[in-house]
Design a protein around this motif. Structure first.
Motif, short mmCIF file in Angstrom:
data_model
loop_
_atom_site.label_atom_id
_atom_site.label_comp_id
_atom_site.label_asym_id
_atom_site.label_seq_id
_atom_site.Cartn_x
_atom_site.Cartn_y
_atom_site.Cartn_z
N PHE A 36 -38.39 -49.05 -49.71
CA PHE A 36 -39.80 -48.77 -49.95
C PHE A 36 -40.29 -47.71 -48.99
CE2 PHE A 36 -44.27 -49.74 -48.70
CZ PHE A 36 -44.88 -49.43 -49.92
N MET A 37 -40.98 -46.70 -49.53
CA MET A 37 -41.62 -45.69 -48.72
C MET A 37 -42.96 -45.34 -49.36
SD MET A 37 -40.45 -41.81 -47.66
CE MET A 37 -41.24 -40.98 -49.06
N MET A 38 -44.02 -45.34 -48.58
CA MET A 38 -45.32 -44.96 -49.11
C MET A 38 -45.33 -43.46 -49.41
SD MET A 38 -48.10 -47.05 -46.87
CE MET A 38 -48.05 -48.84 -46.76
N GLY A 39 -46.04 -43.09 -50.46
CA GLY A 39 -46.14 -41.69 -50.82
C GLY A 39 -46.78 -40.84 -49.75
N LEU A 40 -47.65 -41.45 -48.93
CA LEU A 40 -48.32 -40.69 -47.88
C LEU A 40 -47.35 -40.14 -46.84
CD1 LEU A 40 -48.42 -42.76 -45.25
CD2 LEU A 40 -50.24 -43.81 -46.58
N VAL A 41 -46.15 -40.71 -46.77
CA VAL A 41 -45.15 -40.23 -45.82
C VAL A 41 -44.75 -38.79 -46.14
CG1 VAL A 41 -42.79 -40.58 -44.95
CG2 VAL A 41 -44.32 -42.53 -45.26
N ASN A 42 -44.82 -38.41 -47.42
CA ASN A 42 -44.49 -37.03 -47.79
C ASN A 42 -45.34 -36.03 -47.01
OD1 ASN A 42 -42.55 -37.76 -49.68
ND2 ASN A 42 -43.97 -37.76 -51.39
N LEU A 43 -46.61 -36.37 -46.79
CA LEU A 43 -47.48 -35.46 -46.04
C LEU A 43 -47.05 -35.36 -44.59
CD1 LEU A 43 -50.95 -36.55 -47.49
CD2 LEU A 43 -49.70 -34.45 -48.00
N TRP A 44 -46.54 -36.44 -44.04
CA TRP A 44 -46.08 -36.41 -42.65
C TRP A 44 -44.78 -35.62 -42.52
CZ3 TRP A 44 -47.09 -42.36 -42.11
CH2 TRP A 44 -48.47 -42.57 -42.06
N ILE A 45 -43.94 -35.70 -43.54
CA ILE A 45 -42.74 -34.87 -43.56
C ILE A 45 -43.14 -33.40 -43.65
CG2 ILE A 45 -40.65 -34.26 -44.85
CD1 ILE A 45 -40.49 -37.22 -45.72
N LEU A 46 -44.11 -33.11 -44.50
CA LEU A 46 -44.60 -31.74 -44.63
C LEU A 46 -45.16 -31.23 -43.30
CD1 LEU A 46 -45.36 -29.30 -46.45
CD2 LEU A 46 -47.50 -30.50 -46.98
N ALA A 47 -45.92 -32.08 -42.62
CA ALA A 47 -46.53 -31.68 -41.35
C ALA A 47 -45.53 -31.62 -40.21
CB ALA A 47 -47.65 -32.66 -40.99
N GLY A 48 -44.36 -32.25 -40.37
CA GLY A 48 -43.34 -32.24 -39.33
C GLY A 48 -43.44 -33.40 -38.36
N GLN A 105 -39.34 -31.31 -47.42
CA GLN A 105 -38.75 -30.64 -46.25
C GLN A 105 -38.35 -29.20 -46.57
OE1 GLN A 105 -38.73 -31.55 -43.16
NE2 GLN A 105 -37.53 -29.82 -42.37
N PRO A 106 -37.69 -28.94 -47.72
CA PRO A 106 -37.43 -27.53 -48.07
C PRO A 106 -38.71 -26.71 -48.19
CG PRO A 106 -36.04 -28.97 -49.38
CD PRO A 106 -37.00 -29.86 -48.64
N LEU A 107 -39.78 -27.32 -48.69
CA LEU A 107 -41.07 -26.61 -48.76
C LEU A 107 -41.54 -26.26 -47.36
CD1 LEU A 107 -43.72 -25.63 -50.01
CD2 LEU A 107 -44.49 -28.03 -50.06
N ARG A 108 -41.46 -27.20 -46.44
CA ARG A 108 -41.88 -26.92 -45.06
C ARG A 108 -41.08 -25.76 -44.48
NH1 ARG A 108 -44.16 -28.60 -40.37
NH2 ARG A 108 -42.91 -28.35 -38.49
N GLU A 109 -39.78 -25.77 -44.70
CA GLU A 109 -38.92 -24.69 -44.16
C GLU A 109 -39.28 -23.34 -44.78
OE1 GLU A 109 -35.05 -26.19 -44.99
OE2 GLU A 109 -35.17 -27.78 -43.47
N LYS A 110 -39.60 -23.35 -46.06
CA LYS A 110 -40.01 -22.10 -46.74
C LYS A 110 -41.31 -21.57 -46.14
CE LYS A 110 -39.81 -19.12 -50.25
NZ LYS A 110 -38.70 -18.15 -50.46
N LEU A 111 -42.24 -22.47 -45.87
CA LEU A 111 -43.52 -22.07 -45.28
C LEU A 111 -43.33 -21.49 -43.88
CD1 LEU A 111 -45.62 -25.15 -46.41
CD2 LEU A 111 -45.95 -22.81 -47.21
N LEU A 112 -42.45 -22.10 -43.10
CA LEU A 112 -42.20 -21.61 -41.75
C LEU A 112 -41.53 -20.24 -41.75
CD1 LEU A 112 -41.03 -24.93 -40.04
CD2 LEU A 112 -43.19 -23.71 -39.65
N ILE A 162 -50.80 -27.46 -45.02
CA ILE A 162 -50.11 -26.18 -45.14
C ILE A 162 -50.82 -25.10 -44.33
CG2 ILE A 162 -49.65 -24.29 -46.77
CD1 ILE A 162 -48.88 -26.48 -48.82
N SER A 163 -52.14 -25.07 -44.40
CA SER A 163 -52.90 -24.12 -43.60
C SER A 163 -52.64 -24.34 -42.11
CB SER A 163 -54.39 -24.26 -43.90
OG SER A 163 -55.16 -23.37 -43.12
N ASP A 164 -52.57 -25.60 -41.70
CA ASP A 164 -52.32 -25.93 -40.30
C ASP A 164 -50.91 -25.50 -39.87
OD1 ASP A 164 -53.17 -27.26 -37.83
OD2 ASP A 164 -51.68 -28.79 -38.32
N ILE A 165 -49.94 -25.69 -40.76
CA ILE A 165 -48.57 -25.25 -40.46
C ILE A 165 -48.53 -23.75 -40.20
CG2 ILE A 165 -46.27 -24.90 -41.49
CD1 ILE A 165 -46.71 -27.55 -43.00
N LEU A 166 -49.19 -23.00 -41.08
CA LEU A 166 -49.20 -21.55 -40.96
C LEU A 166 -49.95 -21.11 -39.71
CD1 LEU A 166 -49.92 -20.73 -44.71
CD2 LEU A 166 -47.72 -20.49 -43.53
N GLU A 167 -51.03 -21.83 -39.38
CA GLU A 167 -51.80 -21.50 -38.18
C GLU A 167 -50.94 -21.68 -36.93
OE1 GLU A 167 -54.90 -19.91 -36.40
OE2 GLU A 167 -55.15 -20.51 -38.51
#
Length: 402
Positions: free
Chosen positions: A57-69, A148-155, A184-189
């Motif tokens: 079991f994993m909550m969907g909200l965890v995806n945002l934390w993976i995105l944020a790192g 995670q691949p999305l995060r890497e692409k953004l970086l 995503i805006s915060d990652i780029l900032e």
């Protein structure tokens, strides 16, 4: 086959008893909350059986934390086998047929399972194939393996355009796409590239969140605007090409990175069962107070259910599934215990957090059964709400599985 047993079952002596059998399809928010409430409220004479093809079991909200790192994608999830230690029978299997007339469910690996009560909590499924060209070109924000691949692409992005697109409605966790846009805006900032990257939000509706109404929708649009995110309503994708999204209106938008929330659909087993009789043919209509489907002993909760109050439909989100689950569990407990008709009634209330990046989150409180229409309140972002969001995850996992 003997009534009440799995077709491929252990010796008969292991299962003989006079109790009721409650089968729960799905081990998400609704299924887990319902199973635990039933187990606490019923004696061991009664079986509570949870069927889910997932092992953890994993909550969907965890995806945002993976995105944020802030959460690693390889961190272990919580095994559903922990249900067994609570006296709940967990079957790692997939329901492939529901025979309402015969009161039984067919699981792929366990054969037919008879039930006295059935709780359908199968959620909704993602259908990226409904948007031509999206798969392989865009990143699915609701697919943990693509975050995670999305995060890497953004970086790696030095300049260009990031498009976040809601590709169909309804979809689960309505604020999540806006949370993703601000993260995503915060990652780029933090990466030092935000000033060179345009971030755009595209939605198919005329306002940001039709389910909560125009006032909170305006507040959400104002919130993302403070992060320099442009909002584009009435933009339903028709086709995705390399570097370009074409919408049904004929308008086109360029992108260097595309993150999307694909259309949702109900599981195939729901459509073939005859339960999906909503106007769209996707969801299971239920009584707004009892979550009953109209078939004796059959309930539906969470994303797969269509819970309406007048013209308003309760959003597809875990907190609402949890509230519905508790009501259904109490109804079943009262019936089995021979008590007077249950006074348990779903109230249409819930809350959620709106993460904005930089370890901050807003807080939304809603009452969808409020006389005169939904009453929704949005609190501004704070570090306290961000921490409460983490507490929310920890408390539910402890309550349901540990």
């Amino acid at each position: 086959m003997l009534k009440g047993f799995y077709r491929h079952s252990p010796p008969v002596c292991c299962y003989i008893h006079m109790g009721k059998r409650i089968v729960i399809l799905g081990a998400g928010f609704g299924g887990l909350a319902c199973a635990n409430a039933l187990r606490k409220g019923l004696s061991q004479d009664h079986r509570v059986i949870v069927v889910d093809r997932k092992k953890s079991f994993m909550m969907g909200l965890v995806n945002l934390w993976i995105l944020a790192g802030s959460r690693r994608p390889d961190e272990p999830q919580t095994p559903l086998a922990g249900l067994n230690a609570r006296g709940i029978e967990y079957l790692n299997d997939e329901a492939i047929k529901i025979d309402i007339a015969a009161k039984k469910v067919q699981a792929r690996g366990h054969g037919w399972i008879d039930y006295d009560y059935l709780v359908v909590a199968l959620g909704s499924e993602l259908a990226p194939e409904k948007i031509e060209g999206f798969a392989g070109r865009g990143y699915n924000l609701y697919d943990a393996e693509q975050v995670q691949p999305l995060r890497e692409k953004l970086l790696a992005l030095r300049q260009g355009r990031v498009a976040i697109s809601v590709m169909g409605m309804p979809y689960k966790c309505p604020p999540a796409p806006y949370e993703a846009a601000m993260i995503i805006s915060d990652i780029l900032e933090k990466n030092g590239t935000r000033k060179n990257v345009q971030v755009d939000m595209y939605v198919p509706a005329p306002i940001a969140l039709p389910v909560v109404g125009p006032q909170v929708s305006r507040e959400i649009v104002d919130m993302i605007a403070r992060y320099g995110i442009r909002f584009h309503p009435d933009c339903k994708p028709k086709i995705v090409r390399d570097g370009e999204v074409e919408f049904e209106s004929g308008e086109k938008a360029a992108y260097d990175v595309l993150a999307g929330i694909p259309p949702h659909r109900s599981p195939d087993v729901i459509k073939t069962s005859g339960l999906a009789t909503s106007a769209t043919g996707e969801w299971v209509p239920v009584d707004r107070l009892t979550l009953r489907t109209g078939h004796p002993g059959v309930f539906a909760i969470g994303d797969v259910a269509e819970v309406k109050s007048g013209t308003v439909t309760v959003p597809k989100a875990g907190i609402f599934a949890e509230g519905q689950a508790k009501v259904v569990a109490q109804e079943i407990i009262d019936e089995i215990s021979g008590r007077p008709a249950s006074t348990a009634a779903y109230n249409g209330q819930g809350f959620c957090f709106v993460e904005v990046g930089n370890s901050m989150a807003g807080f939304v409180e809603a009452d969808f059964y409020h006389e005169g229409g939904p009453a929704v309140r949005l609190e501004p972002p704070s570090a306290e709400s961000y921490e409460k969001k983490h507490d929310f995850e920890r408390s539910r996992i402890k309550e349901w599985l540990l």
